[in-house]
Design an enzyme around this catalytic site. Structure first.
Site, PDB file in Angstrom:
ATOM      1  N   ASP A 305       0.791  -1.091   0.095  1.00 55.46           N
ATOM      2  CA  ASP A 305      -0.013   0.046  -0.087  1.00 55.46           C
ATOM      3  C   ASP A 305       0.892   1.106  -0.014  1.00 55.46           C
ATOM      4  O   ASP A 305       2.284   0.935   0.032  1.00 55.46           O
ATOM      5  CB  ASP A 305      -0.981  -0.103   1.251  1.00 55.46           C
ATOM      6  CG  ASP A 305      -2.145   1.005   0.983  1.00 55.46           C
ATOM      7  OD1 ASP A 305      -2.063   1.798   0.199  1.00 55.46           O
ATOM      8  OD2 ASP A 305      -3.183   0.717   1.791  1.00 55.46           O
TER       9      ASP A 305
HETATM   10  C1  BGC Z   1      -5.007   3.322   0.395  1.00 58.60           C
HETATM   11  C2  BGC Z   1      -5.372   2.264  -0.714  1.00 58.60           C
HETATM   12  C3  BGC Z   1      -5.086   2.671  -2.108  1.00 58.60           C
HETATM   13  C4  BGC Z   1      -3.747   3.425  -2.242  1.00 58.60           C
HETATM   14  C5  BGC Z   1      -3.535   3.938  -3.651  1.00 58.60           C
HETATM   15  C6  BGC Z   1      -3.969   4.087   0.139  1.00 58.60           C
HETATM   16  O1  BGC Z   1      -3.598   5.346   0.927  1.00 58.60           O
HETATM   17  O2  BGC Z   1      -4.997   2.527   1.665  1.00 58.60           O
HETATM   18  O3  BGC Z   1      -6.527   1.546  -0.366  1.00 58.60           O
HETATM   19  O4  BGC Z   1      -5.349   1.728  -3.030  1.00 58.60           O
HETATM   20  O5  BGC Z   1      -3.759   4.506  -1.418  1.00 58.60           O
HETATM   21  O6  BGC Z   1      -4.320   5.032  -4.108  1.00 58.60           O
END
Ligand code: BGC
Length: 766
Positions: A305
């Protein structure tokens, strides 16, 4: 280097005594041959680049609307970065703009590396980052419909519209169980129950990827199950903070939906940003390499993530610096690092390989997984593609979205005031009454959600009510601060004006809840509905006019003190762009309610429960001098939802009174519409293990079907229940179906069945 880097890295090879299971995704020799031939020609620099994913902002020019060719040369040409994510300027663009941007990146990637780039977007409830894309109700609403078809339809449209913009990868479905209402992301999942989540997510996965995960066609995309796993139950309720989960619960409840989707062919998964039992998930070799890659023989890709490799040293203090963190993550099983701003991550990987801290074998394994994904998506033959998408933003998709909103809004209380008579003078109030942003929630055109700015053509609640009823007036009373991160701030100076306007009405519709938020900015300290909004309702109640309370919120904000003031309560959750129209149709009685809560609606701040609590959590008062009671007192239970008709359940029966692990028990029940209106009823089957070697859950959802019934009509619903589904995970981490009695229940009907033989097994073999 810190000493603990070594032991954590070593567990990346987790011993698994069970024989290697069949691959979760069938191996395709042609795919593997292509992967090997590309890999054979790659330099270390090219390999390192494939493991890195950067944010689009690293390519943006000063306008934030176009790609800077020099940055493209640097990021793709020199660093050879293999993947890009996100939207420019942090906001949705048109399909054409998005496609043009991806084409530009692909041309560069093919010219400079000969390997296509893979672009990924957070499409969460439909094509949420395309201006004209179709938005569906959020997953929590789809959960409330208890209708698998809807998860499938949303997945299909999301894939189709995303592909139409030249993007082949979505960070969906969200798999985190919404088991702690304090957590700001529970609306992103299908609810609190592992079975409901597993069923819906499997359907969405299959719809997104299509029938053959080895050959994804031009109308399908790769999924990224997220966030693997246990992310949804932080101890503090705050996003991205540690969770503490017993291992048996982890396997039985949190892993189950992932398992279902891995087995359905999910090609990628994103890792839980936080930690479980003190181990940051991005460094958890046992879970990443052990449970998923080895035990399931899964050859897909694990992506981090956002900035979570950095978090290993910046936040979690399990690595001293970036290089240690990169080694820790990759050795634990990470295949792609969403960095997201620092191409120097590539340099760190190169150095670590040269220093022997990441083995050549691990590097090649990770690169293979990236290449395999790109081959499976057909990106080598079609880095970009020509294909017609006549259904893009079609009326048919919009209609589906409306139907889903209709079947997801939950009637929680009705003293008879609903449906509202046509001639009533309706006064609409509350901060959620005139907001598309609030109806949609986060991940809607922007990260924090800002639907009003993008799609003013859709109806807010008050606009929809005005279109349906002749006498509607409106005064907000309380308004939100619309600045993106300031969703919690309100202006309550209009309460007196609203109360005086309410005096002339026959009925008040008070639309309360939350403004949109997403992730950590959605953290808060009090689950109660805001004091201002409670105040508004309390003042309105003093007028003596009946109140219909409409809850428009991403999580169940506590309303124990104002619920008694309402004649009716409807929880619309986050029904998206057609949620206002659907509500007007339901309140008027043009349509009937059929949504049921996919979570427990708690009543007290110190009593946040899920429906599958342990039997010993509820205790009657003990006889004698000590009062050892503990009472389960919730506002509304999981699965609760009223309608304008009534259903009677009768004649529950089972195909066999005794069973063993391999059996499939048929459970039938008759459901009759005993009211005066046609309706849709979600029929839910639960089981209770009456005696077990670990304290059993009071009940568990084992089946659901939604049926349509005319007044007077009876329908027999038959569930085919594999006996193995009644097993639980024991203290030793193994599945156990224990001999003894089980109660199967449905709509207040119950039947006893007996398991005659205990069976114990490991996950991969079920
Ligand atoms: C979130 C994810 C997301 C990623 C990309 C993160 O902050 O937890 O769910 O897919 O960002 O945007």
């Amino acid at each position: 280097m810190k000493k603990y880097l070594i032991p954590l890295a070593i567990v990346s090879v987790v011993a698994c005594n069970a024989p290697k299971p069949a691959p979760a995704i069938p191996t395709d020799p042609a795919v593997e041959a292509k992967v090997e031939s590309v890999l054979a020609g790659m330099t270390l620099e090219e390999k390192a680049g494939q493991l890195v994913q950067l944010n689009i902002s690293t390519l943006e020019d000063a306008t934030h609307e176009a790609i800077d060719p020099l940055k493209l040369d640097l990021i793709i040409g020199q660093y050879k970065v293999g993947s890009i994510l996100n939207v420019m300027h942090d906001a949705a663009h048109t399909r054409e703009q998005t496609a043009a941007m991806v084409r530009q990146i692909q041309e560069k990637s093919m010219e400079a590396i000969g390997i296509p780039c893979i672009y990924g977007l957070d499409m969460i409830h439909g094509a949420s980052y395309l201006v004209e894309g179709t938005l569906y109700p959020q997953e929590i609403n789809i959960g409330a419909t208890f209708k698998r078809d809807f998860a499938r339809m949303m997945g299909h449209a999301m894939a189709y519209e995303t592909r139409a913009a030249q993007v082949p990868w979505v960070f969906s479905p969200v798999m985190d169980l919404g088991r702690d209402p304090r957590w700001p992301r529970i609306w992103e999942s299908f609810g609190e129950d592992p079975f409901l989540q597993a069923e819906m997510a499997r359907e969405e996965t299959l719809a997104l990827q299509g029938a053959d995960p080895n050959h994804i066609d031009l109308e399908h995309v790769a999924v990224s199950l997220k966030h693997f796993m246990g992310y949804g139950v932080p101890h503090t309720g705050k996003d991205r903070t540690p969770a503490y989960i017993a291992e048996n619960d982890l396997r039985e409840k949190y892993f189950a939906p992932f398992l279902e989707c891995f087995r359905a062919g999910a090609l990628t998964a994103m890792v839980n940003s936080a930690s479980i039992n003190g181990v940051p998930t991005h460094a958890n070799a046992i879970l990443l390499s052990g449970w998923v890659k080895e035990q399931l023989n899964w050859d897909g890709l694990l992506v981090t993530d956002w900035a979570d490799i950095d978090n290993l040293y910046v936040r979690d203090h399990v690595a001293a610096d970036k290089k240690e963190a990169v080694a820790l993550g990759i050795n634990a099983g990470i295949d792609m690092i969403m960095d997201p701003y620092d191409p120097e991550c590539c340099t760190a990987i190169i150095e670590l390989v040269k220093e022997g801290k990441i083995s050549q074998a691990r590097l090649d394994d990770a690169v293979r997984r990236v290449l395999r994904l790109k081959v499976r998506l057909g990106l080598f033959e079609n880095p970009t593609w020509e294909h017609e998408y006549p259904m893009f933003a079609s009326a048919a998709y919009a209609h589906e979205s409306y139907d889903m909103a209709l079947e997801s809004e939950v009637l929680l209380k009705n003293d008879g005031i609903l449906p509202l008579a046509e001639h009533k003078k309706i006064f609409v109030t509350g901060p959620n009454a005139n907001s598309l942003r609030a109806l949609n929630g986060g991940w809607s055109y922007t990260w924090q959600g800002s639907a009003d700015a993008f799609v003013p053509q859709y109806n807010t609640i008050v606009e929809a009510l005005k279109a349906r009823f002749p006498h509607v007036t409106y005064e907000a009373g309380v308004v939100y601060n619309e600045t993106p991160m300031a969703w919690q701030y309100e202006d309550a100076s209009g309460i007196a004006k609203a109360v005086s306007a309410a005096r002339g009405a026959d009925v008040i519709i008070a639309c309360v809840g939350e403004n949109s938020y997403c992730e950590t900015p959605g953290n808060m300290d009090d689950l109660n509905l805001s004091a201002n909004q409670k105040q508004l309702v309390k003042e309105l109640a003093k007028t003596g006019k009946p109140i219909v309370l409409v809850l428009n919120e991403g999580r169940p904000r506590l309303i124990g003190d104002i619920e008694p003031l309402a004649a009716a309560v409807v929880d619309v959750m986050l029904p998206s762009n057609f949620g206002g129209d659907a509500l007007a149709a339901l309140l008027s009685g043009d349509e009937n309610f059929s949504g049921k809560l996919p979570f427990t609606y708690s009543k007290h701040i110190n009593a946040l429960h899920t429906y599958d609590y342990k039997v010993s959590e509820h205790r009657e008062t003990m006889e004698g001098s000590y009062n050892y009671d503990a009472v389960m007192d919730v506002q509304w239970p999981f699965g609760f939802g009223l309608s304008y008709t009534e259903y009677a359940y009768s004649n529950i029966r089972v195909s066999q009174a005794e069973f063993k692990a391999g059996d499939v028990i048929k459970v039938s029940v008759d459901v009759t519409n005993v009211g005066k209106r046609a309706g849709l009823e979600s029929v839910l089957l639960f089981s209770s293990d009456l005696v077990a070697s670990l304290i059993p859950d009071v009940k568990r959802l084992r089946g659901f079907e939604k049926i349509a019934l005319q007044p007077g009509e009876t329908h027999t619903v038959t569930f085919e229940l594999p006996a193995s589904a009644l097993a639980f995970v024991g203290a030793d981490g193994r599945w156990r179906l224990e001999a003894g009695d089980f109660r199967l229940s449905c709509g207040g009907q119950g039947a006893l069945v007996k398991c005659t033989e205990t069976k114990v097994w490991d996950t991969p073999n079920i």
